[in-house]
Enzyme design. Structure first.
Site, PDB file in Angstrom:
ATOM      1  CE1 TYR A 143      -3.852   2.004   0.635  1.00 32.39           C
ATOM      2  CE2 TYR A 143      -2.728   3.099   2.380  1.00 32.39           C
ATOM      3  CZ  TYR A 143      -3.911   3.065   1.585  1.00 32.39           C
ATOM      4  OH  TYR A 143      -4.611   4.273   1.506  1.00 32.39           O
ATOM      5  CE  LYS A 147      -3.577   4.847  -2.183  1.00 38.09           C
ATOM      6  NZ  LYS A 147      -4.584   5.449  -2.708  1.00 38.09           N
ATOM      7  CD  GLN A 273       5.567   9.957  16.625  1.00 33.72           C
ATOM      8  OE1 GLN A 273       4.996  10.405  17.626  1.00 33.72           O
ATOM      9  NE2 GLN A 273       6.680  10.236  16.086  1.00 33.72           N
TER      10      GLN A 273
HETATM   11  P1  NAD Z   1     -12.654   1.876   0.355  1.00 35.27           P
HETATM   12  O1  NAD Z   1     -11.983   0.619   0.326  1.00 35.27           O
HETATM   13  O2  NAD Z   1     -14.069   2.251   0.874  1.00 35.27           O
HETATM   14  O3  NAD Z   1     -12.982   2.443  -1.289  1.00 35.27           O
HETATM   15  C1  NAD Z   1     -11.887   2.175  -1.983  1.00 35.27           C
HETATM   16  C2  NAD Z   1     -12.788   1.882  -3.438  1.00 35.27           C
HETATM   17  O4  NAD Z   1     -11.984   1.522  -4.572  1.00 35.27           O
HETATM   18  C3  NAD Z   1     -13.732   0.563  -3.069  1.00 35.27           C
HETATM   19  O5  NAD Z   1     -15.111   1.019  -3.794  1.00 35.27           O
HETATM   20  C4  NAD Z   1     -13.087  -0.464  -4.222  1.00 35.27           C
HETATM   21  O6  NAD Z   1     -14.036  -1.489  -4.657  1.00 35.27           O
HETATM   22  C5  NAD Z   1     -12.217   0.257  -5.148  1.00 35.27           C
HETATM   23  N1  NAD Z   1     -11.383  -0.506  -5.913  1.00 35.27           N
HETATM   24  C6  NAD Z   1     -10.499  -1.253  -5.086  1.00 35.27           C
HETATM   25  N2  NAD Z   1      -9.606  -1.739  -6.159  1.00 35.27           N
HETATM   26  C7  NAD Z   1     -10.133  -1.477  -7.293  1.00 35.27           C
HETATM   27  C8  NAD Z   1      -9.412  -1.686  -8.746  1.00 35.27           C
HETATM   28  N3  NAD Z   1      -8.665  -2.385  -8.883  1.00 35.27           N
HETATM   29  N4  NAD Z   1     -10.376  -1.172  -9.651  1.00 35.27           N
HETATM   30  C9  NAD Z   1     -11.581  -0.445  -9.432  1.00 35.27           C
HETATM   31  N5  NAD Z   1     -12.019  -0.103  -8.123  1.00 35.27           N
HETATM   32  C10 NAD Z   1     -11.190  -0.652  -7.282  1.00 35.27           C
HETATM   33  O7  NAD Z   1     -11.878   3.106   0.941  1.00 35.27           O
HETATM   34  P2  NAD Z   1     -11.882   4.639   1.000  1.00 35.27           P
HETATM   35  O8  NAD Z   1     -11.522   4.636   2.516  1.00 35.27           O
HETATM   36  O9  NAD Z   1     -12.890   5.137   0.413  1.00 35.27           O
HETATM   37  O10 NAD Z   1     -10.287   4.959   0.319  1.00 35.27           O
HETATM   38  C11 NAD Z   1     -10.737   5.596  -1.059  1.00 35.27           C
HETATM   39  C12 NAD Z   1      -9.086   6.181  -1.266  1.00 35.27           C
HETATM   40  O11 NAD Z   1      -8.778   7.018  -0.434  1.00 35.27           O
HETATM   41  C13 NAD Z   1      -8.193   5.101  -1.507  1.00 35.27           C
HETATM   42  O12 NAD Z   1      -7.311   5.203  -2.545  1.00 35.27           O
HETATM   43  C14 NAD Z   1      -7.488   5.210  -0.315  1.00 35.27           C
HETATM   44  O13 NAD Z   1      -5.903   4.746  -0.429  1.00 35.27           O
HETATM   45  C15 NAD Z   1      -7.444   6.615   0.016  1.00 35.27           C
HETATM   46  N6  NAD Z   1      -7.283   7.033   1.232  1.00 35.27           N
HETATM   47  C16 NAD Z   1      -8.236   6.948   2.340  1.00 35.27           C
HETATM   48  C17 NAD Z   1      -7.994   7.237   3.629  1.00 35.27           C
HETATM   49  C18 NAD Z   1      -9.059   6.873   4.571  1.00 35.27           C
HETATM   50  O14 NAD Z   1      -8.773   7.252   5.905  1.00 35.27           O
HETATM   51  N7  NAD Z   1     -10.296   6.477   4.439  1.00 35.27           N
HETATM   52  C19 NAD Z   1      -6.726   7.523   4.230  1.00 35.27           C
HETATM   53  C20 NAD Z   1      -5.829   7.743   3.202  1.00 35.27           C
HETATM   54  C21 NAD Z   1      -6.025   7.580   1.641  1.00 35.27           C
END
Ligand code: NAD
Ligand code: UDP
Length: 310
Positions: A143, A147, A273
Protein backbone atom coordinates in the site's frame (compact mmCIF):
# COMPACT_ATOMS: atom_id res chain seq x y z
CA UNK A 1 -18.16 19.23 -16.05
CA UNK A 2 -17.88 15.54 -16.83
CA UNK A 3 -16.12 13.95 -13.88
CA UNK A 4 -14.79 10.42 -13.44
CA UNK A 5 -14.42 9.02 -9.91
CA UNK A 6 -12.50 5.73 -9.74
CA UNK A 7 -13.29 3.82 -6.55
CA UNK A 8 -16.52 5.82 -6.48
CA UNK A 9 -18.56 3.01 -4.93
CA UNK A 10 -16.32 3.01 -1.85
CA UNK A 11 -16.61 4.94 1.40
CA UNK A 12 -14.95 8.23 0.38
CA UNK A 13 -15.77 7.97 -3.32
CA UNK A 14 -19.51 7.76 -2.66
CA UNK A 15 -19.43 10.88 -0.45
CA UNK A 16 -17.46 12.71 -3.14
CA UNK A 17 -20.01 11.68 -5.78
CA UNK A 18 -22.87 12.99 -3.60
CA UNK A 19 -21.19 16.42 -3.52
CA UNK A 20 -20.28 16.49 -7.23
CA UNK A 21 -23.84 15.62 -8.27
CA UNK A 22 -25.19 18.24 -5.84
CA UNK A 23 -22.98 20.77 -7.63
CA UNK A 24 -24.62 19.86 -10.96
CA UNK A 25 -21.82 17.88 -12.60
CA UNK A 26 -22.10 14.73 -14.73
CA UNK A 27 -20.44 11.91 -12.80
CA UNK A 28 -19.11 8.55 -13.94
CA UNK A 29 -18.34 6.12 -11.14
CA UNK A 30 -15.88 3.35 -12.04
CA UNK A 31 -15.38 0.55 -9.53
CA UNK A 32 -14.68 -3.19 -9.36
CA UNK A 33 -16.60 -3.54 -6.04
CA UNK A 34 -13.65 -5.11 -4.23
CA UNK A 35 -14.30 -3.13 -1.05
CA UNK A 36 -17.06 -0.87 -2.36
CA UNK A 37 -20.69 -1.63 -3.08
CA UNK A 38 -23.39 -0.54 -5.49
CA UNK A 39 -25.58 0.25 -2.49
CA UNK A 40 -23.27 3.19 -1.63
CA UNK A 41 -24.35 4.96 -4.82
CA UNK A 42 -27.77 3.34 -5.37
CA UNK A 43 -29.53 6.56 -4.34
CA UNK A 44 -28.25 8.11 -7.62
CA UNK A 45 -29.48 5.38 -9.98
CA UNK A 46 -32.40 7.45 -11.24
CA UNK A 47 -30.25 10.57 -11.75
CA UNK A 48 -29.54 10.95 -15.49
CA UNK A 49 -26.28 12.77 -14.67
CA UNK A 50 -24.93 9.63 -12.93
CA UNK A 51 -23.35 6.60 -14.62
CA UNK A 52 -21.87 3.48 -13.03
CA UNK A 53 -19.26 1.28 -14.71
CA UNK A 54 -17.98 -2.01 -13.32
CA UNK A 55 -14.32 -1.98 -14.29
CA UNK A 56 -10.89 -2.63 -12.83
CA UNK A 57 -8.45 0.33 -12.93
CA UNK A 58 -5.58 -2.02 -13.72
CA UNK A 59 -7.16 -2.34 -17.21
CA UNK A 60 -7.17 0.75 -19.46
CA UNK A 61 -10.39 2.73 -19.99
CA UNK A 62 -11.39 5.42 -22.48
CA UNK A 63 -13.88 8.10 -21.51
CA UNK A 64 -14.44 11.76 -22.36
CA UNK A 65 -14.04 13.65 -19.09
CA UNK A 66 -12.82 17.00 -17.76
CA UNK A 67 -11.67 15.82 -14.34
CA UNK A 68 -10.58 12.47 -12.87
CA UNK A 69 -10.50 11.66 -9.16
CA UNK A 70 -8.45 8.48 -8.69
CA UNK A 71 -9.62 6.85 -5.46
CA UNK A 72 -9.62 3.19 -6.53
CA UNK A 73 -7.56 1.20 -4.00
CA UNK A 74 -8.46 -0.78 -0.89
CA UNK A 75 -7.62 1.43 2.08
CA UNK A 76 -7.93 -0.87 5.09
CA UNK A 77 -4.84 -2.96 6.00
CA UNK A 78 -6.98 -6.13 6.17
CA UNK A 79 -8.15 -5.65 2.59
CA UNK A 80 -4.98 -4.27 1.02
CA UNK A 81 -2.97 -7.16 2.52
CA UNK A 82 -5.50 -9.77 1.31
CA UNK A 83 -3.90 -9.69 -2.15
CA UNK A 84 -0.80 -7.54 -1.74
CA UNK A 85 0.37 -7.96 -5.34
CA UNK A 86 -3.01 -6.81 -6.62
CA UNK A 87 -2.79 -3.77 -4.32
CA UNK A 88 0.51 -2.72 -5.88
CA UNK A 89 -0.98 -3.22 -9.35
CA UNK A 90 -4.07 -1.21 -8.45
CA UNK A 91 -1.99 1.75 -7.26
CA UNK A 92 0.58 1.66 -10.02
CA UNK A 93 -1.43 0.52 -13.07
CA UNK A 94 -4.42 2.52 -11.85
CA UNK A 95 -2.28 5.67 -11.71
CA UNK A 96 -0.82 4.98 -15.16
CA UNK A 97 -4.26 4.39 -16.65
CA UNK A 98 -5.71 7.56 -15.09
CA UNK A 99 -2.70 9.62 -16.15
CA UNK A 100 -2.79 8.19 -19.69
CA UNK A 101 -6.46 9.08 -19.96
CA UNK A 102 -5.84 12.57 -18.52
CA UNK A 103 -3.08 13.12 -21.06
CA UNK A 104 -5.23 11.93 -23.97
CA UNK A 105 -8.33 13.99 -23.17
CA UNK A 106 -6.55 16.88 -21.45
CA UNK A 107 -8.29 16.32 -18.12
CA UNK A 108 -7.12 17.38 -14.67
CA UNK A 109 -6.36 14.34 -12.51
CA UNK A 110 -6.43 13.99 -8.71
CA UNK A 111 -4.66 11.27 -6.77
CA UNK A 112 -5.93 10.06 -3.39
CA UNK A 113 -2.55 9.58 -1.75
CA UNK A 114 -2.08 8.87 1.91
CA UNK A 115 -0.33 9.71 5.15
CA UNK A 116 1.11 6.18 4.76
CA UNK A 117 3.73 7.69 2.46
CA UNK A 118 5.28 8.92 5.76
CA UNK A 119 5.44 5.31 7.05
CA UNK A 120 6.20 5.08 10.79
CA UNK A 121 7.20 8.73 11.03
CA UNK A 122 10.21 9.95 12.99
CA UNK A 123 9.15 13.56 12.40
CA UNK A 124 6.04 14.58 14.33
CA UNK A 125 3.64 16.07 13.28
CA UNK A 126 4.14 15.40 9.56
CA UNK A 127 4.55 18.27 7.05
CA UNK A 128 4.45 17.62 3.30
CA UNK A 129 8.23 18.16 3.13
CA UNK A 130 8.89 15.07 5.30
CA UNK A 131 10.06 12.20 3.09
CA UNK A 132 8.92 9.41 5.32
CA UNK A 133 10.13 6.24 6.96
CA UNK A 134 8.61 3.34 5.01
CA UNK A 135 9.78 -0.26 5.23
CA UNK A 136 9.88 -1.29 1.54
CA UNK A 137 9.69 -5.03 2.28
CA UNK A 138 7.13 -5.06 5.10
CA UNK A 139 3.48 -6.10 5.08
CA UNK A 140 2.25 -2.51 4.64
CA UNK A 141 4.61 -1.81 1.73
CA UNK A 142 2.18 -2.95 -0.98
CA UNK A 143 0.00 0.00 0.00
CA UNK A 144 2.60 2.55 1.14
CA UNK A 145 5.06 1.99 -1.70
CA UNK A 146 2.24 1.59 -4.22
CA UNK A 147 0.98 5.05 -3.24
CA UNK A 148 4.53 6.46 -3.30
CA UNK A 149 5.07 5.18 -6.85
CA UNK A 150 1.69 6.66 -7.82
CA UNK A 151 2.91 10.06 -6.57
CA UNK A 152 6.12 9.60 -8.58
CA UNK A 153 4.12 8.79 -11.71
CA UNK A 154 1.90 11.83 -11.19
CA UNK A 155 4.94 14.10 -11.02
CA UNK A 156 6.67 12.42 -13.97
CA UNK A 157 3.56 12.77 -16.18
CA UNK A 158 3.33 16.38 -15.00
CA UNK A 159 6.98 17.17 -15.85
CA UNK A 160 7.21 15.10 -19.02
CA UNK A 161 3.72 15.44 -20.51
CA UNK A 162 2.36 18.57 -18.80
CA UNK A 163 -0.51 16.60 -17.29
CA UNK A 164 -2.47 18.78 -14.86
CA UNK A 165 -2.20 16.97 -11.50
CA UNK A 166 -3.44 17.31 -7.93
CA UNK A 167 -2.25 15.11 -5.04
CA UNK A 168 -3.88 14.92 -1.61
CA UNK A 169 -2.21 13.04 1.24
CA UNK A 170 -5.18 11.83 3.23
CA UNK A 171 -4.93 11.11 6.97
CA UNK A 172 -7.27 8.63 8.72
CA UNK A 173 -10.83 9.48 7.75
CA UNK A 174 -14.04 7.89 9.04
CA UNK A 175 -17.79 8.25 8.77
CA UNK A 176 -21.04 6.72 7.55
CA UNK A 177 -20.77 4.14 4.72
CA UNK A 178 -17.61 2.54 6.03
CA UNK A 179 -18.24 -1.17 5.59
CA UNK A 180 -18.97 -2.94 8.91
CA UNK A 181 -16.23 -5.46 8.00
CA UNK A 182 -13.87 -2.75 6.72
CA UNK A 183 -11.34 -3.58 9.45
CA UNK A 184 -10.19 -0.03 10.18
CA UNK A 185 -10.18 1.12 13.75
CA UNK A 186 -13.19 3.46 13.96
CA UNK A 187 -15.63 1.08 12.25
CA UNK A 188 -14.22 -1.94 14.12
CA UNK A 189 -14.65 -0.30 17.53
CA UNK A 190 -18.14 1.04 16.80
CA UNK A 191 -19.38 -2.28 15.42
CA UNK A 192 -17.85 -4.19 18.36
CA UNK A 193 -19.40 -1.80 20.88
CA UNK A 194 -22.83 -1.92 19.25
CA UNK A 195 -22.74 -5.73 19.21
CA UNK A 196 -21.65 -5.85 22.85
CA UNK A 197 -18.36 -7.54 21.87
CA UNK A 198 -15.00 -6.73 23.36
CA UNK A 199 -12.99 -3.93 21.78
CA UNK A 200 -9.81 -5.24 20.12
CA UNK A 201 -6.88 -2.92 20.76
CA UNK A 202 -3.74 -3.88 18.85
CA UNK A 203 -0.63 -3.30 20.98
CA UNK A 204 -0.93 -1.22 24.16
CA UNK A 205 -3.20 1.36 22.54
CA UNK A 206 -0.68 4.16 23.05
CA UNK A 207 -0.14 4.57 19.28
CA UNK A 208 -1.87 7.66 17.93
CA UNK A 209 -3.97 8.64 14.92
CA UNK A 210 -5.71 11.90 13.98
CA UNK A 211 -9.26 11.35 12.74
CA UNK A 212 -10.98 13.40 10.05
CA UNK A 213 -14.71 13.28 9.30
CA UNK A 214 -15.57 12.31 5.70
CA UNK A 215 -17.54 15.46 4.82
CA UNK A 216 -14.62 17.69 5.79
CA UNK A 217 -12.24 15.63 3.72
CA UNK A 218 -14.42 15.73 0.60
CA UNK A 219 -14.60 19.51 0.88
CA UNK A 220 -10.78 19.54 0.86
CA UNK A 221 -10.70 17.27 -2.24
CA UNK A 222 -12.95 19.62 -4.20
CA UNK A 223 -11.04 22.74 -3.14
CA UNK A 224 -7.72 21.21 -4.13
CA UNK A 225 -9.03 19.86 -7.45
CA UNK A 226 -10.42 23.25 -8.42
CA UNK A 227 -7.50 25.35 -7.25
CA UNK A 228 -5.82 27.09 -10.21
CA UNK A 229 -2.22 26.41 -9.44
CA UNK A 230 -1.44 24.02 -6.64
CA UNK A 231 -0.37 20.51 -7.62
CA UNK A 232 0.22 19.32 -4.07
CA UNK A 233 1.00 17.11 -2.37
CA UNK A 234 -1.28 18.69 0.21
CA UNK A 235 -1.98 17.05 3.57
CA UNK A 236 -5.70 16.71 4.29
CA UNK A 237 -6.68 15.53 7.74
CA UNK A 238 -7.80 16.65 11.16
CA UNK A 239 -4.83 17.50 13.41
CA UNK A 240 -6.63 16.42 16.60
CA UNK A 241 -4.54 13.47 17.75
CA UNK A 242 -5.80 10.65 19.98
CA UNK A 243 -4.34 7.42 21.28
CA UNK A 244 -6.16 4.31 20.10
CA UNK A 245 -7.02 3.57 23.76
CA UNK A 246 -8.63 7.03 24.10
CA UNK A 247 -10.66 6.33 20.95
CA UNK A 248 -11.84 2.99 22.37
CA UNK A 249 -12.85 4.57 25.68
CA UNK A 250 -14.72 7.38 23.95
CA UNK A 251 -16.67 4.94 21.78
CA UNK A 252 -17.55 2.70 24.74
CA UNK A 253 -18.77 5.79 26.63
CA UNK A 254 -20.94 6.89 23.71
CA UNK A 255 -22.40 3.48 22.87
CA UNK A 256 -22.79 2.23 26.45
CA UNK A 257 -23.12 -1.52 27.00
CA UNK A 258 -20.76 -4.08 28.41
CA UNK A 259 -17.77 -4.08 26.02
CA UNK A 260 -14.34 -4.40 27.58
CA UNK A 261 -10.92 -3.61 26.17
CA UNK A 262 -8.88 -6.63 25.02
CA UNK A 263 -5.28 -6.25 23.92
CA UNK A 264 -4.01 -8.14 20.86
CA UNK A 265 -0.57 -8.16 19.20
CA UNK A 266 0.42 -5.05 17.27
CA UNK A 267 0.84 -5.86 13.54
CA UNK A 268 4.35 -5.25 12.21
CA UNK A 269 5.24 -1.78 10.93
CA UNK A 270 2.11 -0.29 12.53
CA UNK A 271 2.94 3.45 12.80
CA UNK A 272 3.30 4.67 16.39
CA UNK A 273 2.15 8.24 15.77
CA UNK A 274 0.43 10.24 13.10
CA UNK A 275 -0.71 13.85 12.93
CA UNK A 276 -0.93 16.11 9.89
CA UNK A 277 0.51 19.59 9.56
CA UNK A 278 -2.26 21.29 7.56
CA UNK A 279 -0.79 24.80 7.17
CA UNK A 280 -0.63 24.41 3.38
CA UNK A 281 -4.30 23.36 3.10
CA UNK A 282 -5.29 26.20 5.46
CA UNK A 283 -3.35 28.88 3.61
CA UNK A 284 -3.69 27.77 -0.01
CA UNK A 285 -7.17 26.23 0.02
CA UNK A 286 -8.73 28.10 2.97
CA UNK A 287 -9.63 24.63 4.20
CA UNK A 288 -10.00 23.44 7.76
CA UNK A 289 -11.83 20.48 9.28
CA UNK A 290 -15.03 21.54 11.05
CA UNK A 291 -16.46 18.31 12.48
CA UNK A 292 -14.54 17.20 15.53
CA UNK A 293 -14.27 13.60 16.73
CA UNK A 294 -17.06 13.90 19.30
CA UNK A 295 -19.68 14.95 16.74
CA UNK A 296 -18.28 12.81 13.91
CA UNK A 297 -18.46 9.70 16.10
CA UNK A 298 -22.07 10.48 17.06
CA UNK A 299 -23.01 10.65 13.36
CA UNK A 300 -21.07 7.48 12.55
CA UNK A 301 -22.54 5.55 15.47
CA UNK A 302 -26.04 6.64 14.37
CA UNK A 303 -25.30 5.27 10.87
CA UNK A 304 -24.03 1.92 12.14
CA UNK A 305 -27.08 1.60 14.39
CA UNK A 306 -29.31 1.78 11.33
CA UNK A 307 -27.38 -0.83 9.33
CA UNK A 308 -26.73 -3.27 12.19
CA UNK A 309 -30.36 -3.43 13.27
CA UNK A 310 -31.58 -7.05 13.00
P1 NAD B 1 -12.69 1.96 0.25
O1 NAD B 1 -12.02 0.65 0.35
O2 NAD B 1 -14.05 2.13 0.87
O3 NAD B 1 -12.83 2.43 -1.27
C1 NAD B 1 -11.95 2.01 -2.29
C2 NAD B 1 -12.79 1.77 -3.53
O4 NAD B 1 -11.92 1.39 -4.61
C3 NAD B 1 -13.79 0.62 -3.36
O5 NAD B 1 -15.05 0.99 -3.88
C4 NAD B 1 -13.18 -0.53 -4.16
O6 NAD B 1 -14.13 -1.45 -4.63
C5 NAD B 1 -12.47 0.25 -5.26
N1 NAD B 1 -11.37 -0.50 -5.87
C6 NAD B 1 -10.36 -1.16 -5.25
N2 NAD B 1 -9.54 -1.72 -6.15
C7 NAD B 1 -10.04 -1.40 -7.37
C8 NAD B 1 -9.62 -1.69 -8.70
N3 NAD B 1 -8.54 -2.42 -8.96
N4 NAD B 1 -10.38 -1.21 -9.72
C9 NAD B 1 -11.49 -0.46 -9.48
N5 NAD B 1 -11.92 -0.16 -8.25
C10 NAD B 1 -11.20 -0.62 -7.20
O7 NAD B 1 -11.67 3.02 0.88
P2 NAD B 1 -11.79 4.60 1.10
O8 NAD B 1 -11.53 4.87 2.52
O9 NAD B 1 -13.01 5.13 0.47
O10 NAD B 1 -10.50 5.10 0.29
C11 NAD B 1 -10.60 5.74 -0.97
C12 NAD B 1 -9.22 6.21 -1.40
O11 NAD B 1 -8.68 7.11 -0.45
C13 NAD B 1 -8.20 5.06 -1.53
O12 NAD B 1 -7.37 5.31 -2.64
C14 NAD B 1 -7.39 5.17 -0.25
O13 NAD B 1 -6.09 4.69 -0.42
C15 NAD B 1 -7.42 6.67 -0.01
N6 NAD B 1 -7.22 6.97 1.42
C16 NAD B 1 -8.22 6.79 2.32
C17 NAD B 1 -8.01 7.06 3.66
C18 NAD B 1 -9.08 6.93 4.69
O14 NAD B 1 -8.77 7.10 5.87
N7 NAD B 1 -10.31 6.66 4.38
C19 NAD B 1 -6.73 7.50 4.09
C20 NAD B 1 -5.73 7.64 3.14
C21 NAD B 1 -5.98 7.38 1.80
N1 UDP C 1 -6.40 -0.94 15.43
C1 UDP C 1 -6.79 -1.52 16.63
N2 UDP C 1 -7.87 -2.35 16.62
C2 UDP C 1 -8.59 -2.62 15.51
C3 UDP C 1 -8.19 -2.02 14.29
C4 UDP C 1 -7.07 -1.20 14.29
O1 UDP C 1 -6.17 -1.30 17.68
O2 UDP C 1 -9.57 -3.37 15.59
C5 UDP C 1 -5.23 -0.04 15.45
C6 UDP C 1 -4.18 -0.34 14.40
O3 UDP C 1 -3.24 -1.30 14.87
C7 UDP C 1 -3.56 1.04 14.21
C8 UDP C 1 -4.73 1.99 14.42
O4 UDP C 1 -5.70 1.26 15.16
O5 UDP C 1 -2.57 1.28 15.19
C9 UDP C 1 -5.34 2.50 13.13
O6 UDP C 1 -5.61 1.39 12.33
P1 UDP C 1 -6.38 1.49 10.93
O7 UDP C 1 -6.34 0.14 10.32
O8 UDP C 1 -7.68 2.16 11.12
O9 UDP C 1 -5.52 2.54 10.07
P2 UDP C 1 -3.94 2.74 9.79
O10 UDP C 1 -3.12 1.83 10.65
O11 UDP C 1 -3.79 2.42 8.35
O12 UDP C 1 -3.72 4.15 10.14
Amino acid sequence: MNILVTGGAGFLGSHLIDRLLEQGHEVICLDNYFTGAKTNVAHHFDNPRFELIRHDVTEPFRLEVDQIYNLACPASPVHYQYNAIKTVKTSVMGAINCLGLAKRVNARVFQASTSEVYGDPDVHPQPESYRGNVNPIGIRACYDEGKRVAETLFFDYHRQNKVDIRIARIFNTYGPRMHPADGRVVSNFIVQALRGENITIYGDGQQTRSFCYCEDLVEGFIRLMNHDAITGPVNLGNPNEFTIKQLAELIIKKVGGSSELVFEPLPSDDPMQRQPVIDLAREALGWEPRVQLDEGLDRTIAYFKTILQP
